[in-house]
Design an enzyme around this catalytic site. Structure first.
Site, PDB file in Angstrom:
ATOM      1  N   SER A  96       5.636   8.437  -4.185  1.00 46.91           N
ATOM      2  CA  SER A  96       4.358   7.834  -3.822  1.00 46.91           C
ATOM      3  C   SER A  96       3.210   8.841  -4.008  1.00 46.91           C
ATOM      4  O   SER A  96       3.021   9.341  -5.122  1.00 46.91           O
ATOM      5  CB  SER A  96       4.439   7.317  -2.388  1.00 46.91           C
ATOM      6  OG  SER A  96       3.352   6.469  -2.100  1.00 46.91           O
ATOM      7  N   ASP A 197       7.775  -3.575  -4.838  1.00 46.31           N
ATOM      8  CA  ASP A 197       7.191  -2.490  -4.045  1.00 46.31           C
ATOM      9  C   ASP A 197       5.997  -3.069  -3.324  1.00 46.31           C
ATOM     10  O   ASP A 197       5.045  -3.532  -3.947  1.00 46.31           O
ATOM     11  CB  ASP A 197       6.782  -1.336  -4.965  1.00 46.31           C
ATOM     12  CG  ASP A 197       6.312  -0.102  -4.216  1.00 46.31           C
ATOM     13  OD1 ASP A 197       5.711  -0.246  -3.132  1.00 46.31           O
ATOM     14  OD2 ASP A 197       6.531   1.016  -4.716  1.00 46.31           O
ATOM     15  N   HIS A 227       9.621   0.316  -1.758  1.00 44.96           N
ATOM     16  CA  HIS A 227       8.810   1.505  -2.033  1.00 44.96           C
ATOM     17  C   HIS A 227       9.538   2.821  -1.744  1.00 44.96           C
ATOM     18  O   HIS A 227       9.555   3.723  -2.578  1.00 44.96           O
ATOM     19  CB  HIS A 227       7.511   1.453  -1.223  1.00 44.96           C
ATOM     20  CG  HIS A 227       6.608   2.615  -1.485  1.00 44.96           C
ATOM     21  ND1 HIS A 227       6.058   2.860  -2.724  1.00 44.96           N
ATOM     22  CD2 HIS A 227       6.174   3.618  -0.668  1.00 44.96           C
ATOM     23  CE1 HIS A 227       5.315   3.952  -2.666  1.00 44.96           C
ATOM     24  NE2 HIS A 227       5.366   4.433  -1.433  1.00 44.96           N
TER      25      HIS A 227
END
Length: 262
Positions: A96, A197, A227
């Site tokens: 991320s 996600d 995610h």
């Protein structure tokens, strides 16, 4: 504030004679816990591993509100320098926002980094409300959290239940800075991303892949994960692909032998 249990940074010196180092970067409002299995799997392969705790993370969201992207980037930049000082090859992995941090390190440090592994890397805030952050952050301190987007039952991410808007504003600025630097990324790149996600849409990975200057690019879909894929159904696939990627790029003399990590 004391650290939340499990949020501690992780470091492994590597096997004797090892010359490959790996920096692992966690995401926004999360902690090393979300990528610790990834870091541990690399340590078990014998690599020198550094997984720092980003400033403002791992305690309470109010602490994150006092930090910005400059603080988070400075921490991983320092860790990269420490690894590069004792390893002949250094790879950077990130989940991320950790992927965003990895991309900026690559853009700024060039040949110091031998390759990048990105899992659901973030590139932009897509919510229309994000445009109001410059003003709203002075009126509303936080909004609902983004932690624990995981498909696997029973798997939980240690992250804040609130997102401080001052920090979110800084993150939005950081996304813009890194997006403008993507053409400077030339290193081999492995991008693993989830079609489902709920935090970072797949279009972010697509934009990154389209804008970097890397010629050695591998893309992998994480069909069974959301995610936080490093804690999800595809975690072992991520770990295996990361090791294979590093092994391919590291010379035989660099490659460490597997080891056990207690």
């Amino acid at each position: 504030m004391p650290l939340s249990p499990g949020a501690e940074p992780f470091h492994h010196p590597g096997n004797p004679g090892n010359s490959v180092g790996v920096l692992v970067c966690h995401g926004f409002t999360a902690s090393p816990q979300s990528v610790r299995p990834w870091a541990t799997s690399l340590a078990e392969r014998g690599y020198a591993v550094s997984l720092p705790l980003l400033p403002g993370h791992g305690t309470r969201w109010q602490d994150l509100a006092l930090t910005g992207w400059q603080d988070w980037y400075a921490e991983v930049d320092r860790e990269l320098g420490r690894l590069a000082a004792r390893c002949s090859r250094v790879f950077v992995c990130g989940l991320s926002m950790g992927g965003t941090l990895a991309l900026r390190l690559a853009a700024r440090h060039g040949a110091t980094i031998s390759g990048l592994v990105l899992v659901n890397p973030a590139n932009k805030m897509h919510d229309v409300a994000a445009r109001a952050l410059p003003v709203v952050r002075h009126l509303v301190p936080s909004t609902k959290g983004i932690a624990s987007d995981i498909a696997k039952p029973g798997s939980q991410e240690l992250g804040y239940d609130r997102v401080p808007l001052h920090a979110a504003h800084s993150l939005r600025q950081f996304f813009r800075i890194v997006d403008a630097e993507l053409a400077q990324v030339t290193q081999p790149l492995l991008v693993l991303h989830s079609p489902q996600d709920h935090v970072v849409p797949p279009v972010d990975s697509a934009r990154i892949l389209a804008r970097v200057s890397s010629t050695d690019i591998t893309e992998r879909l994480l069909e069974r994960s959301f995610h936080v894929a490093t804690l999800d159904h595809d975690a072992e696939l991520i770990f295996a692909d990361t090791h294979a990627f590093i092994s391919r790029l590291a010379s035989p003399a660099d490659a460490p032998r597997p080891d056990r990590v207690g």
